[in-house]
Write an enzyme that holds these catalytic residues in place. Structure first.
Site, PDB file in Angstrom:
ATOM      1  N   ASP A 124       0.946  -1.181  -0.047  1.00 56.95           N
ATOM      2  CA  ASP A 124       0.114   0.044   0.035  1.00 56.95           C
ATOM      3  C   ASP A 124       0.995   1.430   0.095  1.00 56.95           C
ATOM      4  O   ASP A 124       1.530   1.461   1.106  1.00 56.95           O
ATOM      5  CB  ASP A 124      -1.076  -0.057   1.208  1.00 56.95           C
ATOM      6  CG  ASP A 124      -1.653   1.228   1.295  1.00 56.95           C
ATOM      7  OD1 ASP A 124      -1.514   2.123   0.526  1.00 56.95           O
ATOM      8  OD2 ASP A 124      -2.803   1.245   2.075  1.00 56.95           O
ATOM      9  N   HIS A 125       1.076   1.687  -1.180  1.00 56.53           N
ATOM     10  CA  HIS A 125       2.175   2.750  -1.432  1.00 56.53           C
ATOM     11  C   HIS A 125       2.115   3.990  -0.349  1.00 56.53           C
ATOM     12  O   HIS A 125       3.133   4.736  -0.047  1.00 56.53           O
ATOM     13  CB  HIS A 125       2.306   3.307  -2.704  1.00 56.53           C
ATOM     14  CG  HIS A 125       1.148   4.180  -2.992  1.00 56.53           C
ATOM     15  ND1 HIS A 125      -0.028   3.655  -3.938  1.00 56.53           N
ATOM     16  CD2 HIS A 125       0.906   5.453  -3.158  1.00 56.53           C
ATOM     17  CE1 HIS A 125      -0.770   4.706  -4.070  1.00 56.53           C
ATOM     18  NE2 HIS A 125      -0.213   5.729  -3.523  1.00 56.53           N
TER      19      HIS A 125
ATOM     20  N   HIS B 279      -5.838   2.710   1.899  1.00 61.13           N
ATOM     21  CA  HIS B 279      -5.105   3.809   2.431  1.00 61.13           C
ATOM     22  C   HIS B 279      -6.001   4.699   3.719  1.00 61.13           C
ATOM     23  O   HIS B 279      -5.234   4.721   4.656  1.00 61.13           O
ATOM     24  CB  HIS B 279      -5.277   4.743   1.357  1.00 61.13           C
ATOM     25  CG  HIS B 279      -4.491   4.467   0.060  1.00 61.13           C
ATOM     26  ND1 HIS B 279      -3.597   3.609  -0.195  1.00 61.13           N
ATOM     27  CD2 HIS B 279      -4.980   5.116  -1.279  1.00 61.13           C
ATOM     28  CE1 HIS B 279      -3.161   3.357  -1.249  1.00 61.13           C
ATOM     29  NE2 HIS B 279      -4.211   4.174  -1.988  1.00 61.13           N
TER      30      HIS B 279
HETATM   31  P1  NAD Z   1      -0.767  -1.337 -17.140  1.00 61.33           P
HETATM   32  O1  NAD Z   1      -1.999  -1.800 -17.759  1.00 61.33           O
HETATM   33  O2  NAD Z   1      -0.240   0.021 -17.163  1.00 61.33           O
HETATM   34  O3  NAD Z   1       0.393  -2.327 -17.172  1.00 61.33           O
HETATM   35  C1  NAD Z   1       0.227  -4.031 -17.159  1.00 61.33           C
HETATM   36  C2  NAD Z   1       1.601  -4.419 -17.615  1.00 61.33           C
HETATM   37  O4  NAD Z   1       1.194  -5.732 -17.542  1.00 61.33           O
HETATM   38  C3  NAD Z   1       2.042  -3.990 -18.900  1.00 61.33           C
HETATM   39  O5  NAD Z   1       3.464  -4.190 -18.939  1.00 61.33           O
HETATM   40  C4  NAD Z   1       1.378  -5.483 -19.739  1.00 61.33           C
HETATM   41  O6  NAD Z   1       2.183  -5.494 -20.782  1.00 61.33           O
HETATM   42  C5  NAD Z   1       1.683  -6.248 -18.656  1.00 61.33           C
HETATM   43  N1  NAD Z   1       0.760  -7.509 -18.878  1.00 61.33           N
HETATM   44  C6  NAD Z   1      -0.691  -7.351 -18.928  1.00 61.33           C
HETATM   45  N2  NAD Z   1      -1.064  -8.665 -19.376  1.00 61.33           N
HETATM   46  C7  NAD Z   1      -0.155  -9.521 -19.442  1.00 61.33           C
HETATM   47  C8  NAD Z   1       0.013 -10.667 -19.640  1.00 61.33           C
HETATM   48  N3  NAD Z   1      -0.926 -11.666 -19.922  1.00 61.33           N
HETATM   49  N4  NAD Z   1       1.329 -11.398 -19.538  1.00 61.33           N
HETATM   50  C9  NAD Z   1       2.600 -10.553 -19.421  1.00 61.33           C
HETATM   51  N5  NAD Z   1       2.234  -9.274 -19.314  1.00 61.33           N
HETATM   52  C10 NAD Z   1       1.015  -8.910 -19.123  1.00 61.33           C
HETATM   53  O7  NAD Z   1      -0.976  -1.263 -15.213  1.00 61.33           O
HETATM   54  P2  NAD Z   1      -0.291  -0.619 -14.435  1.00 61.33           P
HETATM   55  O8  NAD Z   1      -0.906   0.860 -14.229  1.00 61.33           O
HETATM   56  O9  NAD Z   1       1.116  -0.489 -14.437  1.00 61.33           O
HETATM   57  O10 NAD Z   1      -0.692  -1.370 -12.945  1.00 61.33           O
HETATM   58  C11 NAD Z   1       0.045  -2.533 -12.598  1.00 61.33           C
HETATM   59  C12 NAD Z   1      -0.516  -3.023 -11.251  1.00 61.33           C
HETATM   60  O11 NAD Z   1      -0.237  -1.974 -10.577  1.00 61.33           O
HETATM   61  C13 NAD Z   1      -1.847  -3.111 -11.042  1.00 61.33           C
HETATM   62  O12 NAD Z   1      -2.081  -4.200 -10.131  1.00 61.33           O
HETATM   63  C14 NAD Z   1      -2.493  -1.914 -10.418  1.00 61.33           C
HETATM   64  O13 NAD Z   1      -3.762  -2.123  -9.674  1.00 61.33           O
HETATM   65  C15 NAD Z   1      -1.494  -1.453  -9.670  1.00 61.33           C
HETATM   66  N6  NAD Z   1      -1.338  -0.315  -9.377  1.00 61.33           N
HETATM   67  C16 NAD Z   1      -1.012   0.775 -10.279  1.00 61.33           C
HETATM   68  C17 NAD Z   1      -1.018   2.269  -9.851  1.00 61.33           C
HETATM   69  C18 NAD Z   1      -0.410   3.098 -11.066  1.00 61.33           C
HETATM   70  O14 NAD Z   1      -0.107   4.290 -10.654  1.00 61.33           O
HETATM   71  N7  NAD Z   1      -0.443   2.816 -12.230  1.00 61.33           N
HETATM   72  C19 NAD Z   1      -0.991   2.733  -8.813  1.00 61.33           C
HETATM   73  C20 NAD Z   1      -1.285   1.597  -8.026  1.00 61.33           C
HETATM   74  C21 NAD Z   1      -1.500   0.141  -8.139  1.00 61.33           C
END
Ligand code: NAD
Length: 497
Positions: free
Chosen positions: A181-182, A244
């Site tokens: 949880d960042h 959060h």
């Molecule tokens: P995103 O959709 O931008 O990226 C997902 C990544 O997973 C990409 O690199 C994609 O190529 C890869 N991917 C998707 N399906 C795949 C598969 N079947 N095989 C291999 N690779 C695959 O998502 P994100 O925003 O980077 O989020 C990633 C995680 O972090 C999620 O669980 C999200 O809930 C969490 N998160 C993200 C943020 C944020 O600021 N982006 C904040 C809090 C939490």
């Protein structure tokens, strides 16, 4: 610092989180000399990239972040240790290839090779990712430690969180699992522990005898933007409250641990969660307000008759000796007037009033504001005598700000701290299995009650104007108790909505 060979494997290495947060955080840590010597980053994602293409993609996408642009030479050195493996989380053979690559990179080095798997993929892929890591033999700790950082959200209700926990624990022991949880990586959130437990003056009054109520606000000024599809399935309670806001509550309410190790800290936090009162359905609906900003239904990816709340306010009680009957008011929402995260501790009023109030005295109780962002710092409101004859008072503010207090230091990004801790094996700022399940036990009944159509009359979904402080029903929640929302941090001029 360890000199052991260490690799961070980012599953989902081309995604938004990797680009905006993880790689910049690792790069910044490398520049500060806070990473194990020669740390490698191996990104795994679906795109058909070479190592060089991935390095270029990261440079182009992330150079404005984390000071990369000004540090091209350092970047070149860092990027030289960055590799890419193309594969699919659903495909076990892709993990065989990942293993082959990891083993190849380790070749020539004797001794240990530690691996931190960062699951930065969509939550529906967490379980498969963990299973395939195990199936490829990538979880074996034969030649070094193996740890898994798991992004949020962890489950979408108690049942799914328990299922995911079971799947994870078939592969990793709890001490290898780092649920993120960042918020906990934020400097100001960690300062809550120092503020409470390194200053002897607050602890004696940190209880129901002196504190009237606690307010936790996490307001976002942005709307759902291009995350409408995800957000509409999730809503504000899953997106913000379950993680959060409840984390912040536990840090305010927890008992002091005997020592600051991860298990002692996390035990105390779980005790708070267990003590949160579970009201019956009627009381639950009366103690919570849900809202949706006007225009939400027109956002991309949002259902045309969606009932998903983008705002929630609620009153919780922690039933223990310290807190019994002290209300904890929580509120959070999108498209609100300001981006602000603050915790307000409102102390009880003096038992007897001797003095006349001046025009600016809006409250006669002391208020402590812990400002998490922006305006990182602490404020204490207290009454002072207005100069001149008579005994007129005004409310004044005693403030500490990180930017003026630590001019030489910049506040590190939450992900820097969390990645560094995970690499060092310190899980204090990560969420333990039992905590996550307790958190779902608290919010599940509310989600269930709100999803029941009969609740619409008792707990309507209030529309609110974007750029406001949310529905007025949230003000009523407090005014029924004779209280108002307080803003202490930042440039707010007015209280309430
Ligand atoms: P995103 O959709 O931008 O990226 C997902 C990544 O997973 C990409 O690199 C994609 O190529 C890869 N991917 C998707 N399906 C795949 C598969 N079947 N095989 C291999 N690779 C695959 O998502 P994100 O925003 O980077 O989020 C990633 C995680 O972090 C999620 O669980 C999200 O809930 C969490 N998160 C993200 C943020 C944020 O600021 N982006 C904040 C809090 C939490």
């Amino acid at each position: 610092m360890t000199e052991e060979s260490t690799t961070v494997v980012i599953l989902g290495g081309t995604g938004d989180l990797a680009l905006r947060k993880l790689v910049p955080a690792l790069f910044t840590l490398a520049c500060k000399g806070h990473l194990p010597q020669g740390l490698r980053v191996v990104a795994f994602a679906r795109r058909d990239y070479s190592d060089d293409r991935y390095r270029e993609y990261m440079w182009n996408g992330a150079r404005e972040i984390g000071g990369l642009a000004a540090r091209r030479d350092e970047w070149e050195m860092f990027a030289g240790n960055m590799y890419y493996v193309s594969g699919d989380i659903d495909d076990p053979h892709s993990f065989d290839r990942l293993k082959h690559r990891l083993d190849g990179l380790d070749k020539g080095e004797d001794g240990t090779s530690n691996r931190l798997y960062y699951l930065s993929v969509a939550p529906r892929l967490f379980e498969t990712a963990v299973k395939n890591i195990a199936a490829a033999g990538l979880a074996n700790e034969d030649n070094g430690w193996r740890r898994a950082v798991i992004e949020k959200p962890f489950g979408h209700d108690l049942e799914s969180a328990q299922k995911l926990n079971r799947a994870v624990q078939e592969v990793f022991d709890e001490h290898q699992v780092y649920r993120i949880d960042h918020y906990l990586g934020k400097e100001t959130v960690q300062n809550l522990l120092v503020f409470r437990f390194a200053n002897a003056i607050f602890e004696p009054i940190w209880n129901r005898n002196y504190i009237d109520n606690v307010q936790i606000t996490v307001a976002e000024s942005v709307s759902v933007g291009d995350r409408g599809g995800y957000y509409d399935q999730s809503g504000v309670v899953r997106d913000m409250v379950q993680n959060h806001l409840l984390q912040l509550l536990t840090l305010v309410a927890m008992e002091p641990p005997n020592v600051a190790d991860s298990e002692s800290l996390r035990n105390k936090k779980v005790e708070v969660m267990q003590a949160i009162r579970r009201p019956d359905r009627g009381e639950l609906l009366r103690s919570a307000v849900r809202g949706q900003y006007e225009g939400y239904l027109g956002e991309d990816g949002v259902g045309e008759d969606s009932m998903t709340p983008t705002y929630a306010a609620m009153r919780l009680f922690v039933d223990n000796w310290r807190w019994r009957d002290v209300p904890f008011y929580l509120r959070t929402g999108k498209a609100m007037a300001d981006k602000v995260s603050e915790i307000v501790i409102q102390f009880q009023k003096p038992p007897h009033s001797l003095f006349q109030r001046g025009p600016t005295v809006d409250m006669s109780s002391n208020v402590l504001g812990i400002c998490l962002q922006p305006d990182e710092g602490v404020h204490m409101k207290f009454q002072v005598k207005v100069p001149g004859q008579g005994m007129e008072m005004e409310t004044m503010d005693m403030a500490f700000h990180y930017d003026s207090g630590f001019q030489e230091e910049s506040i590190p990004e939450a992900y820097e701290r969390l990645l560094q801790d995970a690499l060092a094996g310190d899980a204090s700022l990560f969420i333990r299995k039992d905590h996550i399940e307790e958190a779902w036990k608290i919010v599940d009944p509310l989600l269930e009650a709100w999803s029941d159509e009969r609740s619409t009359a008792d707990a309507p979904l209030h529309a609110y104007r974007p750029g406001s402080w949310g529905p007025t029903a949230a003000d009523d929640l407090l005014s029924r108790d004779g209280r108002t929302w307080q803003h202490v941090c930042g440039s707010h001029e007015a209280n309430g909505a």
